[in-house]
Design a protein around this motif. Structure first.
Motif, PDB file in Angstrom:
ATOM      1  N   UNK A  79       0.837  -1.205   0.000  1.00 49.08           N
ATOM      2  CA  UNK A  79       0.000   0.000   0.000  1.00 49.08           C
ATOM      3  C   UNK A  79       0.872   1.254   0.000  1.00 49.08           C
ATOM      4  N   UNK A  81       0.543   5.182   0.792  1.00 48.26           N
ATOM      5  CA  UNK A  81      -0.367   6.106   1.471  1.00 48.26           C
ATOM      6  C   UNK A  81      -0.292   7.494   0.843  1.00 48.26           C
ATOM      7  N   UNK A  83       0.074  10.184   2.396  1.00 47.28           N
ATOM      8  CA  UNK A  83       1.171  10.949   3.031  1.00 47.28           C
ATOM      9  C   UNK A  83       2.502  10.207   2.890  1.00 47.28           C
ATOM     10  N   UNK A  85       3.918   7.973   4.281  1.00 40.67           N
ATOM     11  CA  UNK A  85       4.233   7.222   5.519  1.00 40.67           C
ATOM     12  C   UNK A  85       5.598   6.554   5.455  1.00 40.67           C
ATOM     13  N   UNK A  86       6.595   7.293   4.969  1.00 41.54           N
ATOM     14  CA  UNK A  86       7.962   6.747   4.974  1.00 41.54           C
ATOM     15  C   UNK A  86       8.495   6.830   6.402  1.00 41.54           C
ATOM     16  N   UNK A  87       9.376   5.902   6.751  1.00 40.17           N
ATOM     17  CA  UNK A  87       9.905   5.889   8.109  1.00 40.17           C
ATOM     18  C   UNK A  87      11.042   6.913   8.207  1.00 40.17           C
ATOM     19  N   UNK A  88      10.850   7.994   8.970  1.00 40.25           N
ATOM     20  CA  UNK A  88      11.826   9.086   8.967  1.00 40.25           C
ATOM     21  C   UNK A  88      13.203   8.704   9.486  1.00 40.25           C
TER      22      UNK A  88
ATOM     23  N   UNK B 160      -0.347   6.503  10.610  1.00 38.52           N
ATOM     24  CA  UNK B 160       0.039   6.085   9.248  1.00 38.52           C
ATOM     25  C   UNK B 160       1.292   5.214   9.281  1.00 38.52           C
ATOM     26  N   UNK B 161       2.258   5.599  10.111  1.00 36.95           N
ATOM     27  CA  UNK B 161       3.501   4.816  10.183  1.00 36.95           C
ATOM     28  C   UNK B 161       3.231   3.401  10.677  1.00 36.95           C
ATOM     29  N   UNK B 167       1.326  -3.275   7.346  1.00 36.66           N
ATOM     30  CA  UNK B 167       1.079  -3.795   5.996  1.00 36.66           C
ATOM     31  C   UNK B 167       2.348  -4.442   5.423  1.00 36.66           C
ATOM     32  N   UNK B 179       9.875   1.423  14.432  1.00 35.10           N
ATOM     33  CA  UNK B 179       9.462   2.592  13.648  1.00 35.10           C
ATOM     34  C   UNK B 179       9.054   3.766  14.544  1.00 35.10           C
ATOM     35  N   UNK B 183      11.559   7.409  16.343  1.00 37.20           N
ATOM     36  CA  UNK B 183      11.129   8.715  15.835  1.00 37.20           C
ATOM     37  C   UNK B 183      10.556   9.640  16.904  1.00 37.20           C
TER      38      UNK B 183
END
Lengths: 333, 261
Positions: A79, A81, A83, A85-88, B160-161, B167, B179, B183
């Motif tokens: 999926x 998204x 936004x 939703x990348x892991x910063x 969202x993260x 997923x 994750x 952060x």
């Protein structure tokens, strides 16, 4: 053969039903778009497909297996998204590798697959960059790479291009479609942008207030809208009552309640057995390769579009005669 | 073009700075002075009070107790509150309003009332009042831990993260650990340092709940006020230096957070 089946899905929030008996089915490798205005239920439907929301009723089958109550993490879907939703805290390579690590693949296999995805999505040289160091388009491509590297059965895209400017969006639409075709990946896109839906899809489902208003190929949807909502939502269709059309065409009988006519179906060239409309030109707009204007006749307004031609001067306030083929006047339900 | 600032602007700023700095400067000089009673400036300067202070095992023990109490309550809050706030923000956002109302209550309760209530409830319960104090501290720093952690979770779009990680095949615990936690670490660290420095300077609760039986730095300072003003000043200077160090760390951490966003 049907690869994904959605049967009689119902969902409501706080007593308000947002999806009514939704049925979808698509084949392996098909690019399907759920198209509709804000609040029509398209994102809810996508999230139900992803396993992020449980439906109240209905069944979802992927590759012949009932996954209605399978957790998102075990559903084998990818999926992207809205936004991203990348892991910063992770680099581009680490973001792409995350799903593979969760599958416990060995290091060499992960590196090989990540390198292939980086190449496929045009991210070479950015492997060690963090998401904050990338442009919106690059972030979108990382999100895409991350979601397809695990080889999901279905790829879900939740308005992934909506935050990008027009030029980048169009380029990415082409790339997205090319990658989807190369991998033959069954893909479901959610968008409110009808042009985007037309550009990339094999099949479109138009949703309105939780119902499927129409489904079909982009050509079918555009040329044969089945109701007023679809006609107005897709393109800039003129929607006329039967009596308005009779007024415009000076007496021709139109027995049905509503009719739709595409603005580009009007022409200045006479058509044998066609309908003739004479009216006053108003509100001329130059839209690059197309000139759009309104024509007033007997109190009824018609929107017409012509390819821009230097030898055809359309002036506001002048009288103009337009012709239309009878088969382009579509009766609506 | 350079903007002309009227003279009275500087005057106001100068007056405020003087108001803030003079007492600190006075305390600092007093902690180094041999005597400062009848003269404008101290009669002499000395390290004597600091030598006496650091030679006093009661002071070192009090410092140690303060550190243990503050650190213990902060760690307890971290371990319990961070996962709780995470669960509320991600999985039960409807509870947020309720939790916020609860947290506002901790501001509304004066320390004396809390202390009296705790003494009445736990004095004969067999539970050590030190443990009760840690519990009270835990509640006292809730607002800082809650706001800091919740804001960090919102900033990174934790929902969202989490969804993206799940997923991709991660379980909830793995997604939180790999994750979410990395952060929000900066936000948690800032909240913890803030909570720690507030607890380190706390006097009302600790004095009423454990008082002389578990003397902390603030209780020790209160006692020394009646013995020697010079030693009390030296304690205040030490305390101030520690808080300054903590503040510098908070500022540095916050800056590095801004740079990485």
């Amino acid at each position: 053969m049907t690869y994904v089946t959605v049967e009689k899905i119902n969902k409501s929030f706080k007593g308000q039903t947002v999806l009514h008996d939704i049925n979808l089915s698509f084949k392996q490798g098909e690019f399907v778009t759920l198209l509709g205005p804000s609040g029509c239920g398209k994102t809810t439907l996508l999230r139900i497909l992803a396993g992020l929301i449980d439906p109240e009723q209905g069944v979802i089958k992927i590759d012949g297996k009932d996954v209605t109550h399978v957790k998102a993490k075990d559903r084998k879907i990818g999926m992207v998204f809205q936004s991203y939703a990348l892991f910063p805290n992770m680099t581009v390579a680490e973001n792409i590798a995350f799903g593979l690590k969760m599958k416990k693949l060995d290091k060499a296999a992960i590196q090989k697959k990540v390198a292939r995805m980086v190449e496929l999505t045009g991210l070479s040289g950015k492997e060690n960059s963090y998401p904050r160091e990338l442009s919106g388009g690059q972030q979108q491509r990382v999100a895409l790479a991350r979601s397809i590297v695990t080889g999901p059965k279905v790829l879900l895209l939740d308005e992934p291009l909506s935050a990008l400017d027009a030029q980048i969006r169009k380029n990415l639409q082409k790339q997205l479609r090319a990658i989807q075709k190369e991998l033959n990946m069954t893909t479901v896109l959610v968008t409110h942008d009808q042009e985007e839906a037309m550009a990339v899809s094999d099949r479109i489902y138009i949703l309105n207030e939780g119902y499927i208003a129409q489904s079909g190929t982009p050509h079918e949807i555009y040329t044969k809208p089945v109701n007023e909502f679809v006609a107005r939502f897709i393109g800039n269709y003129n929607v006329f009552k039967g009596e308005e059309l009779s007024l415009l065409t000076r007496g021709t009988e139109f027995p049905h309640k509503l009719y739709a006519v595409r603005p580009e179906a009007f022409t200045s060239q006479m058509i044998d057995n066609g309908l003739e409309i004479i009216g006053k030109v108003d509100k001329v707009m130059m839209l690059g390769n197309v000139t759009r204007y309104e024509l007033f006749s007997n109190g009824v307004s018609v929107t017409a579009e012509h390819l821009h031609k230097s030898n055809e001067d359309i002036q506001e306030g002048t009288l103009k005669t337009l012709y239309i083929d009878k088969k382009d006047v579509i009766s609506l339900a | 073009m350079k903007i002309k600032r009227p003279f009275y602007h500087y005057l106001t700023i100068g007056a405020v700075l003087l108001y803030l700095i003079v007492p600190l400067l006075g305390t600092l000089i007093y902690s180094f002075s041999t005597q400062w009673h009848k003269t404008i400036l101290p009669e002499g300067l000395t390290f004597h009070w600091y030598k006496e202070l650091f030679g006093d095992s009661v002071f070192l023990k009090a410092m140690g107790r303060s550190l243990i109490l503050s650190f213990g309550a902060t760690v307890l809050s971290l371990v319990i509150m961070v996962p709780t706030i995470f669960s509320i923000v991600v999985y039960a956002p409807r509870l947020e309003k309720f939790i916020q109302s609860l947290i506002v209550l901790t501001y509304a309760m004066p320390g004396v009332i809390i202390a009296v209530g705790l003494i009445r409830a736990y004095a004969n319960s067999g539970i050590s009042m030190v443990v009760v104090t840690v519990g009270a501290y835990f509640v006292g720093i809730l607002p800082y831990m809650y706001q800091g952690t919740r804001n960090s979770l919102r900033n990174i779009h934790a929902v969202s993260l989490m969804e993206a990680a799940e997923i991709l095949g991660a379980g909830q615990f793995t997604a939180f650990l790999k994750v979410i936690l990395p952060n929000i670490m900066t936000g948690i660290l800032v909240s913890s340092l803030l909570s720690f420095s507030i607890l380190f300077g706390e006097f009302v609760l600790v004095n009423l709940l454990v008082g002389g039986s578990f003397e902390t730095i603030q209780v020790f300072l209160y006692k020394k006020l009646n013995v020697s003003g010079h030693i009390a000043s030296a304690i205040v200077v030490c305390y101030f230096i520690l808080i300054c160090i903590l503040s510098v760390v908070i500022v540095k951490v916050t800056r590095s957070k801004k740079e990485t966003v």
